[in-house]
Design an enzyme around this catalytic site. Sequence first.
Site, PDB file in Angstrom:
ATOM      1  N   GLU A 194       2.521   4.712  -2.217  1.00  0.00           N
ATOM      2  CA  GLU A 194       2.548   5.440  -0.947  1.00  0.00           C
ATOM      3  C   GLU A 194       1.413   6.454  -0.846  1.00  0.00           C
ATOM      4  OE1 GLU A 194       5.285   2.945  -0.865  1.00  0.00           O
ATOM      5  OE2 GLU A 194       5.588   4.392  -2.467  1.00  0.00           O
ATOM      6  N   ASN A 278       4.284  -2.692  -3.344  1.00  0.00           N
ATOM      7  CA  ASN A 278       3.959  -2.917  -1.944  1.00  0.00           C
ATOM      8  C   ASN A 278       2.478  -2.679  -1.661  1.00  0.00           C
ATOM      9  OD1 ASN A 278       4.998   0.012  -2.345  1.00  0.00           O
ATOM     10  ND2 ASN A 278       3.763   0.140  -0.479  1.00  0.00           N
ATOM     11  N   ASP A 320       7.892  -2.816   3.004  1.00  0.00           N
ATOM     12  CA  ASP A 320       7.914  -2.073   1.736  1.00  0.00           C
ATOM     13  C   ASP A 320       8.899  -2.691   0.764  1.00  0.00           C
ATOM     14  OD1 ASP A 320       7.254   0.058  -0.116  1.00  0.00           O
ATOM     15  OD2 ASP A 320       9.190   0.944   0.377  1.00  0.00           O
TER      16      ASP A 320
END
Length: 593
Positions: A194, A278, A320
């Site tokens: 992220e 991801n 995700d």
Amino acid sequence: MTGEYGSKDAPPRLPALTTHFAPTRSNVTVPEDGQWTMPARDYASTRFSGLNQINARNAGNLRLAWTWSDCNVYGHEGAPLVVGGTMYWVSPFPNQLYALDLTRPGAPLKWTYKPPLQLAAQGVACCDKVNRGAAYADGRIFFNTLDNQVVAVDAATGAEAWRVRIGDINRGETMTMAPLVVKGKVLVGNSGGEMGVRGWLTALDAATGTIAWRAYSTGPDADVLIGPNFKPFYEGDRGKDLGVTSWPPNAWETGGGTVWGWISYDPALDLVYYGTGNPGPWNPEQRPGDNKWTAGIFARDPDDGQARWFYQWSPHDVHDYDGVNEQILLDLPLGGRTRQVLVRAERNGYVYVLDRATGQVLSADPFAHITSSLGVDLKTGAYLPNPRASPRMGTVVRNICPASPGAKDWQPAAFSPRTRLMYIPHNNLCMDYEAVEANYIAGTPYVGANVTMHAGPGGHRGEFTAWDPVRRKPAWKIRERFPVWSGALATAGDVVFYGTMDRWFRAVDAATGRILWQFRTASGIIGQPITFRGPDGKQYVAIFDGVGGWAGAVVSGDLSPEDPTAALGFVGAMSDLPDHTEKGGTLYVFALP
């Protein structure tokens, strides 16, 4: 078939099934010696113990033997190790290593190792300051720190053998995974998908800490360690530099694919298996293409890191869903013959069975409620996304199931060769999702999504499912109020253990799911249970409480329950968790009287 306390028509106990425990090299054999020396108990990642003193007939008599606290109130997602007469524990940040003396009453502290740390690492940790455990090999304990250090400590004395930093918090990199030691190499990966981090798996020499090789999850073949021996089963994974060409120009440089989950090893095939996370950012419109080699699984040669095959669970992952879950290595009777397979309960909601020599998908069946995809084509191996559930800029797409943590996140399953069942702790969550533009700035969030999560069908948020990988269906299921964020443990006593976020540690009958025993802890449980034989010859079961992690961030991070978008939307599904648990961090050890 399913119910709160399991099924009355569960399958009978069957003769033990052959699992992949028998390596061809004596130096990697994991006998049932009563210890717990690696994160998943064995290289096959079964989390199965051959101890049977505690069994389905007497588990109801379990009693608390002793407790110990590390005085840390971040999320406790790890598992202790037991080597000889000593238990080892790596705490959440500041990642202190403790050694407890099991030969003495109450297991007093023998020593503590405190690594020097960069305090700023706390500011770039995505989802709490967790650590998922350590590994033992050749007289040393190996573990990772949040600020990207790999440490080797003498198991007898606590003296540092070596310590090396292999990542950079200024780029958003952290490390939370448990390492695995294979053929003299310590295998570790990074976190930070992220933050626009570029993922990798790194092998360090166990004797010196020197980097032996590093395999990136994105970029040119030379960086990904793809060479002439790379032979993926499906045509879509064949081609030159797909880790570049399946991305917009230069997007692979901040493309995610971090390696923060679990690693398995097959000594007979001499292959390590691990998943990639991801792609970044979450906003799929900013990264058209399949986004190789994220959200998939690699098989690699542990000697040089060269890739042998790859399969992508979720090409161009738009939800995700990652791909870092554990893979359990089994020899299963399929299609009239025994197949060498790996079995994974994936975040996208399917239990996959793959040929572990080739990467061919043999089956893929839903184990949770799914609206985000339409299935998996077994002829082509293709994951079939549901166009109606794809996030879009400027539009809130509602009721996408499973939510971003997936049907099952990192929380590891277990497998029993006695029942032939796989025990899956997982989630029952859906989400509303809006894609927004993300801008990359090193060391800052690179997400591009507004998400809120909520309970899935039935209103409960978690389930504990016994899955039959041969019959390709559940045998029984237990519904839980909150996501089952703890790991599972199966034993030869036909007992399965797991914990709940509302503070219950449970023992259930492995064949039927009937609750045999439960104990209320002080804090919710997101850790991994283990079992071991003590110096006194008794079998013990151990678990840490300490709610937190992504699922419990509303408690461990003191987040407002009134903000449903907090913790990347997880608080929307967990706003009532503070009513059921407080912070904690206590080890509970149980035995029969």
